[in-house]
Design a protein around this motif. Structure first.
Motif, short mmCIF file in Angstrom:
data_model
loop_
_atom_site.label_atom_id
_atom_site.label_comp_id
_atom_site.label_asym_id
_atom_site.label_seq_id
_atom_site.Cartn_x
_atom_site.Cartn_y
_atom_site.Cartn_z
N THR A 128 -4.71 -1.47 -1.23
CA THR A 128 -6.01 -1.46 -1.89
C THR A 128 -6.69 -2.82 -1.75
O THR A 128 -6.03 -3.84 -1.61
N ARG A 129 -8.01 -2.77 -1.75
CA ARG A 129 -8.83 -3.99 -1.75
C ARG A 129 -9.37 -4.11 -3.17
O ARG A 129 -9.93 -3.15 -3.71
N VAL A 130 -9.21 -5.29 -3.75
CA VAL A 130 -9.55 -5.50 -5.15
C VAL A 130 -10.63 -6.57 -5.25
O VAL A 130 -10.52 -7.63 -4.64
N THR A 131 -11.66 -6.29 -6.02
CA THR A 131 -12.66 -7.30 -6.36
C THR A 131 -12.42 -7.63 -7.82
O THR A 131 -12.38 -6.73 -8.66
N ASN A 183 -12.48 -10.96 -11.06
CA ASN A 183 -12.61 -12.32 -11.55
C ASN A 183 -11.24 -12.70 -12.07
O ASN A 183 -10.52 -11.85 -12.61
N GLN A 214 -18.75 -16.46 -7.84
CA GLN A 214 -18.63 -15.13 -7.24
C GLN A 214 -17.23 -14.58 -7.49
O GLN A 214 -16.26 -15.33 -7.43
N THR A 239 -12.45 -11.24 -3.67
CA THR A 239 -12.03 -9.95 -3.11
C THR A 239 -10.79 -10.21 -2.28
O THR A 239 -10.76 -11.15 -1.48
N GLU A 261 -7.04 -8.24 -0.48
CA GLU A 261 -6.24 -7.04 -0.24
C GLU A 261 -4.85 -7.31 -0.78
O GLU A 261 -4.29 -8.39 -0.54
N ASP A 318 -13.59 -3.90 -9.07
CA ASP A 318 -13.57 -2.72 -8.21
C ASP A 318 -12.24 -2.64 -7.49
O ASP A 318 -11.63 -3.66 -7.17
N GLU A 327 -10.62 -0.35 -4.19
CA GLU A 327 -10.90 0.67 -3.16
C GLU A 327 -9.79 0.68 -2.14
O GLU A 327 -9.10 -0.32 -1.96
N HIS A 370 -17.12 -0.24 5.38
CA HIS A 370 -18.29 -0.61 4.56
C HIS A 370 -19.56 -0.31 5.34
O HIS A 370 -19.77 -0.76 6.40
#
Length: 150
Positions: free
Chosen positions: A10-13, A15, A33, A36, A38, A142, A144, A150
Protein backbone atom coordinates in the motif's frame (compact mmCIF):
# COMPACT_ATOMS: atom_id res chain seq x y z
CA UNK A 1 -10.95 8.03 0.47
CA UNK A 2 -10.82 4.28 0.87
CA UNK A 3 -11.25 1.92 3.78
CA UNK A 4 -8.12 0.00 2.82
CA UNK A 5 -5.99 -0.90 5.86
CA UNK A 6 -2.25 -0.22 5.72
CA UNK A 7 -0.30 -3.35 4.78
CA UNK A 8 2.49 -4.45 2.44
CA UNK A 9 1.71 -3.20 -1.06
CA UNK A 10 0.00 0.00 0.00
CA UNK A 11 0.96 3.63 -0.57
CA UNK A 12 0.25 5.78 2.46
CA UNK A 13 -0.13 9.54 2.70
CA UNK A 14 0.25 10.68 6.28
CA UNK A 15 1.35 13.35 8.65
CA UNK A 16 3.73 12.23 11.34
CA UNK A 17 5.63 13.68 14.23
CA UNK A 18 8.54 12.15 16.09
CA UNK A 19 9.02 13.72 19.50
CA UNK A 20 10.72 13.03 22.81
CA UNK A 21 8.35 12.23 25.69
CA UNK A 22 8.91 15.80 27.01
CA UNK A 23 7.37 17.16 23.78
CA UNK A 24 10.59 18.26 22.03
CA UNK A 25 10.01 17.76 18.29
CA UNK A 26 12.61 15.77 16.35
CA UNK A 27 10.77 15.74 13.03
CA UNK A 28 7.23 16.56 11.94
CA UNK A 29 5.19 16.97 8.77
CA UNK A 30 2.13 18.41 10.54
CA UNK A 31 3.23 21.95 9.66
CA UNK A 32 4.35 21.03 6.11
CA UNK A 33 3.28 18.80 3.24
CA UNK A 34 2.19 15.31 4.30
CA UNK A 35 4.58 12.46 3.52
CA UNK A 36 3.76 9.73 1.01
CA UNK A 37 5.51 6.41 1.24
CA UNK A 38 5.10 2.82 0.19
CA UNK A 39 5.10 0.23 2.95
CA UNK A 40 8.38 -1.68 2.62
CA UNK A 41 10.22 1.01 0.61
CA UNK A 42 12.53 1.69 3.58
CA UNK A 43 11.53 5.37 3.79
CA UNK A 44 10.36 4.52 7.27
CA UNK A 45 12.25 2.04 9.47
CA UNK A 46 10.51 -1.34 9.54
CA UNK A 47 9.77 -1.03 13.27
CA UNK A 48 7.92 2.24 12.68
CA UNK A 49 6.01 0.72 9.74
CA UNK A 50 4.82 -2.03 12.09
CA UNK A 51 2.91 0.59 14.12
CA UNK A 52 1.03 1.69 10.98
CA UNK A 53 -0.21 -1.77 9.98
CA UNK A 54 -3.98 -1.99 9.95
CA UNK A 55 -4.58 1.76 10.30
CA UNK A 56 -6.94 3.38 7.79
CA UNK A 57 -7.46 6.82 6.29
CA UNK A 58 -8.75 9.15 9.00
CA UNK A 59 -6.99 7.34 11.87
CA UNK A 60 -4.84 9.38 14.22
CA UNK A 61 -2.70 7.63 16.80
CA UNK A 62 0.22 8.29 19.14
CA UNK A 63 2.61 5.44 19.93
CA UNK A 64 5.33 5.31 22.57
CA UNK A 65 8.30 3.65 20.90
CA UNK A 66 10.93 2.10 23.21
CA UNK A 67 14.61 2.26 22.14
CA UNK A 68 14.55 -1.41 21.02
CA UNK A 69 11.85 -0.60 18.48
CA UNK A 70 13.28 2.81 17.52
CA UNK A 71 17.01 3.19 16.96
CA UNK A 72 18.35 0.58 19.39
CA UNK A 73 20.16 0.92 22.67
CA UNK A 74 23.36 2.95 22.87
CA UNK A 75 26.19 0.53 22.11
CA UNK A 76 29.55 1.42 23.75
CA UNK A 77 31.44 -0.58 21.09
CA UNK A 78 30.17 1.91 18.48
CA UNK A 79 32.38 4.59 20.04
CA UNK A 80 35.79 4.63 18.32
CA UNK A 81 38.96 6.46 19.36
CA UNK A 82 41.09 8.18 16.72
CA UNK A 83 44.32 10.17 16.90
CA UNK A 84 44.07 13.92 16.31
CA UNK A 85 46.54 13.75 13.38
CA UNK A 86 44.18 11.37 11.51
CA UNK A 87 41.94 14.38 10.82
CA UNK A 88 42.83 17.37 8.66
CA UNK A 89 44.55 20.11 10.66
CA UNK A 90 41.82 22.68 9.96
CA UNK A 91 38.94 20.41 11.05
CA UNK A 92 37.08 21.62 14.12
CA UNK A 93 37.02 18.75 16.59
CA UNK A 94 34.82 19.35 19.59
CA UNK A 95 31.96 17.38 21.20
CA UNK A 96 28.80 17.48 19.11
CA UNK A 97 30.52 17.97 15.74
CA UNK A 98 29.29 15.48 13.13
CA UNK A 99 31.90 13.93 10.84
CA UNK A 100 31.17 11.79 7.82
CA UNK A 101 33.33 8.70 7.38
CA UNK A 102 33.33 6.10 4.61
CA UNK A 103 32.85 2.54 5.82
CA UNK A 104 34.44 -0.54 4.23
CA UNK A 105 31.81 -0.50 1.44
CA UNK A 106 32.36 3.24 0.85
CA UNK A 107 28.93 4.02 2.26
CA UNK A 108 28.65 7.21 4.25
CA UNK A 109 28.84 6.62 7.99
CA UNK A 110 28.15 9.65 10.19
CA UNK A 111 29.83 9.90 13.57
CA UNK A 112 29.59 12.53 16.29
CA UNK A 113 32.63 13.65 18.26
CA UNK A 114 31.88 12.73 21.87
CA UNK A 115 35.18 13.58 23.57
CA UNK A 116 38.49 15.28 22.72
CA UNK A 117 41.39 14.81 25.11
CA UNK A 118 44.98 15.51 24.17
CA UNK A 119 45.70 13.58 20.98
CA UNK A 120 42.61 11.37 21.36
CA UNK A 121 39.30 11.99 19.67
CA UNK A 122 36.35 9.74 20.54
CA UNK A 123 33.73 9.44 17.80
CA UNK A 124 30.30 7.95 18.53
CA UNK A 125 28.79 6.03 15.61
CA UNK A 126 25.56 5.19 17.44
CA UNK A 127 22.42 6.68 15.93
CA UNK A 128 21.88 10.05 17.67
CA UNK A 129 18.52 8.76 18.93
CA UNK A 130 19.87 5.43 20.22
CA UNK A 131 18.77 4.67 23.75
CA UNK A 132 15.88 7.15 23.61
CA UNK A 133 12.16 6.46 23.97
CA UNK A 134 10.27 8.35 21.26
CA UNK A 135 6.67 9.35 20.69
CA UNK A 136 5.44 8.59 17.16
CA UNK A 137 2.26 10.47 16.22
CA UNK A 138 0.57 9.65 12.93
CA UNK A 139 -2.46 10.97 11.07
CA UNK A 140 -3.36 8.73 8.14
CA UNK A 141 -4.69 10.83 5.25
CA UNK A 142 -4.98 8.23 2.48
CA UNK A 143 -4.19 4.56 1.84
CA UNK A 144 -4.18 3.12 -1.68
CA UNK A 145 -2.87 0.00 -3.41
CA UNK A 146 0.58 0.57 -4.92
CA UNK A 147 -0.55 -0.75 -8.31
CA UNK A 148 -3.00 2.15 -8.74
CA UNK A 149 -1.97 4.38 -11.63
CA UNK A 150 -2.35 8.11 -11.05
Amino acid sequence: MTDLPIDQGTRVTLNFALTFPDGEVIDSTFDKQPATLEIGDENLPENFEAYLMGLKAGDREVFEVPPEKAFGQHNPSNVQTFKRHEFSADMVLEPGVMISFADARQSELPGVVSRVEGDQVDVDFNHPLAGRTLMFEVEIIDVEPVSTAH
